[in-house]
Motif scaffolding. Structure first.
Motif, short mmCIF file in Angstrom:
data_model
loop_
_atom_site.label_atom_id
_atom_site.label_comp_id
_atom_site.label_asym_id
_atom_site.label_seq_id
_atom_site.Cartn_x
_atom_site.Cartn_y
_atom_site.Cartn_z
N LEU A 43 -15.64 0.90 4.16
CA LEU A 43 -15.41 -0.34 4.90
C LEU A 43 -16.53 -1.34 4.63
CD1 LEU A 43 -14.14 1.04 8.34
CD2 LEU A 43 -12.80 0.14 6.44
N ALA A 44 -17.77 -0.84 4.53
CA ALA A 44 -18.89 -1.72 4.21
C ALA A 44 -18.71 -2.33 2.82
CB ALA A 44 -20.20 -0.95 4.29
N ALA A 45 -18.25 -1.53 1.86
CA ALA A 45 -18.02 -2.04 0.51
C ALA A 45 -16.92 -3.10 0.50
CB ALA A 45 -17.66 -0.90 -0.43
N ALA A 46 -15.86 -2.85 1.28
CA ALA A 46 -14.78 -3.84 1.37
C ALA A 46 -15.29 -5.16 1.96
CB ALA A 46 -13.64 -3.29 2.21
N VAL A 84 -7.31 -0.48 2.33
CA VAL A 84 -6.09 0.32 2.45
C VAL A 84 -6.29 1.73 1.92
CG1 VAL A 84 -3.72 0.53 1.61
CG2 VAL A 84 -4.56 -1.68 2.41
N CYS A 85 -6.97 1.86 0.79
CA CYS A 85 -7.19 3.18 0.20
C CYS A 85 -8.09 4.04 1.10
CB CYS A 85 -7.81 3.05 -1.19
SG CYS A 85 -6.72 2.31 -2.41
N ALA A 86 -9.13 3.43 1.67
CA ALA A 86 -10.03 4.17 2.55
C ALA A 86 -9.31 4.64 3.80
CB ALA A 86 -11.23 3.31 2.92
N LEU A 87 -8.55 3.75 4.43
CA LEU A 87 -7.81 4.12 5.63
C LEU A 87 -6.72 5.14 5.31
CD1 LEU A 87 -7.47 0.64 7.38
CD2 LEU A 87 -8.99 2.51 8.00
N GLY A 88 -6.07 4.98 4.15
CA GLY A 88 -5.04 5.93 3.75
C GLY A 88 -5.59 7.32 3.51
N ALA A 89 -6.73 7.41 2.82
CA ALA A 89 -7.35 8.71 2.56
C ALA A 89 -7.77 9.38 3.87
CB ALA A 89 -8.56 8.54 1.65
#
Length: 303
Positions: free
Chosen positions: A241-244, A259-264
């Motif tokens: 999230l920090a990177a996003a 989206v990828c972080a939350l999905g994983a």
């Protein structure tokens, strides 16, 4: 069509094929371990008889894996060939192309020792190697995109990428050590003793798997290994999230990381709450690979 445009299209196509390989590999690896078997958990970690009827989707996954891997290798070789041309005065892109080719060839060689392997290092090598190949191709595609906006926060993206790889290796050790049943289907595993991780040998990738009564038996510390992976998922989510946030100027790239972080994370929770969860585990693996690719693209985007 310029050689750079051709190389970008080939790199994007190779990235898609490698992603298909990762998903098919996750399905084959986890189904062979018995994660989706009917008489769970008695069938889990059993030495699979190749004459048995495969799980639904296994035949398709095997075909996808075979043809996608072959196609990806050809495309990666073409990209590396284009990178050799004197006109391609892009040193970073050349290095990424040859890194991708080297990883692809190493994975092809590792595949020779994969069937019947009795050490976790082979499974971990396939998993991390696949992630590294996907990330390198995603980075190459981002570099070859001439209209890419200036990169911001690439340092955070690199740190997040390293954390994602470490987390993937930890999760791979769970599968390679057949330790899924180490904790109950819940978010917490209160009986876990983290001091057992070092002494039990469960983190040793060269430890021979112990087979008892036709089943692979995970060593002591399996519950601690599973708990460590679950707790580390929170760190991965936060740093992603920090990177996003740091690349928010590029909305598409930031949204992809988010989206990828939350999905994983969501698929990991789903696989944790319900066992056996072959689909959830494969989806968790797929989102983790996409997150690695998104972070690699953010880190490699042109300044």
């Amino acid at each position: 069509m310029s050689s750079r445009t051709l190389a970008r299209r080939l790199a994007v196509a190779a990235t898609v094929l490698v992603f298909l390989v990762l998903v098919a590999s996750a399905w084959l690896r986890n189904s062979a371990a018995g994660l989706g078997c009917a008489d769970w958990p008695a069938c889990y970690a059993a030495i699979v008889d190749t004459t048995e009827t495969p799980l639904p989707g296994t035949v398709l996954a095997r075909l996808v894996h075979r043809f996608a891997a072959s196609g990806a290798l050809v495309l990666i070789g073409l990209v590396a060939f284009l990178a050799l041309r004197p006109a391609s005065d892009y040193p970073v892109e050349r290095k990424l192309a040859w890194v991708a080719l080297a990883i692809a060839l190493a994975l092809a060689a590792l595949g020779i020792w994969t069937p019947g392997a009795r050490v976790p290092a082979v499974a971990i090598g396939n998993l991390i190697g696949g992630f590294a190949l996907f990330a390198s191709l995603a980075a190459l595609s981002a570099r070859l995109q001439g209209s890419a906006p200036p990169a911001a926060g690439s340092a955070i993206a690199i740190v997040a990428l390293v954390v994602v790889f470490a987390h993937a290796a930890l999760g791979g050790m769970i599968g390679a050590q057949f330790a899924v049943t180490g904790c109950p289907p819940a978010l917490a595993c209160p009986s876990a003793d983290f001091s057992a991780l070092g002494a039990s040998g469960i983190l040793d990738p060269l430890r021979l798997l112990a087979i008892v009564d036709g089943h692979v038996r995970a060593p002591a510390g399996a519950d601690a290994l599973v708990s460590a992976h679950r707790l580390a998922s929170i760190l991965v989510l936060l740093i992603a999230l920090a990177a996003a946030w740091t690349v928010r100027a590029d909305r598409a790239r930031a949204a992809t990381i988010l989206v990828c972080a939350l999905g994983a994370f969501a698929m990991g929770v789903a696989a944790t709450l319900r066992q056996p969860s072959l689909v959830g585990t494969v989806a968790h693996n797929a989102f983790a690979a996409l997150l690695a690719g998104a972070l690699a693209g953010a880190a490699a985007a042109r300044r």
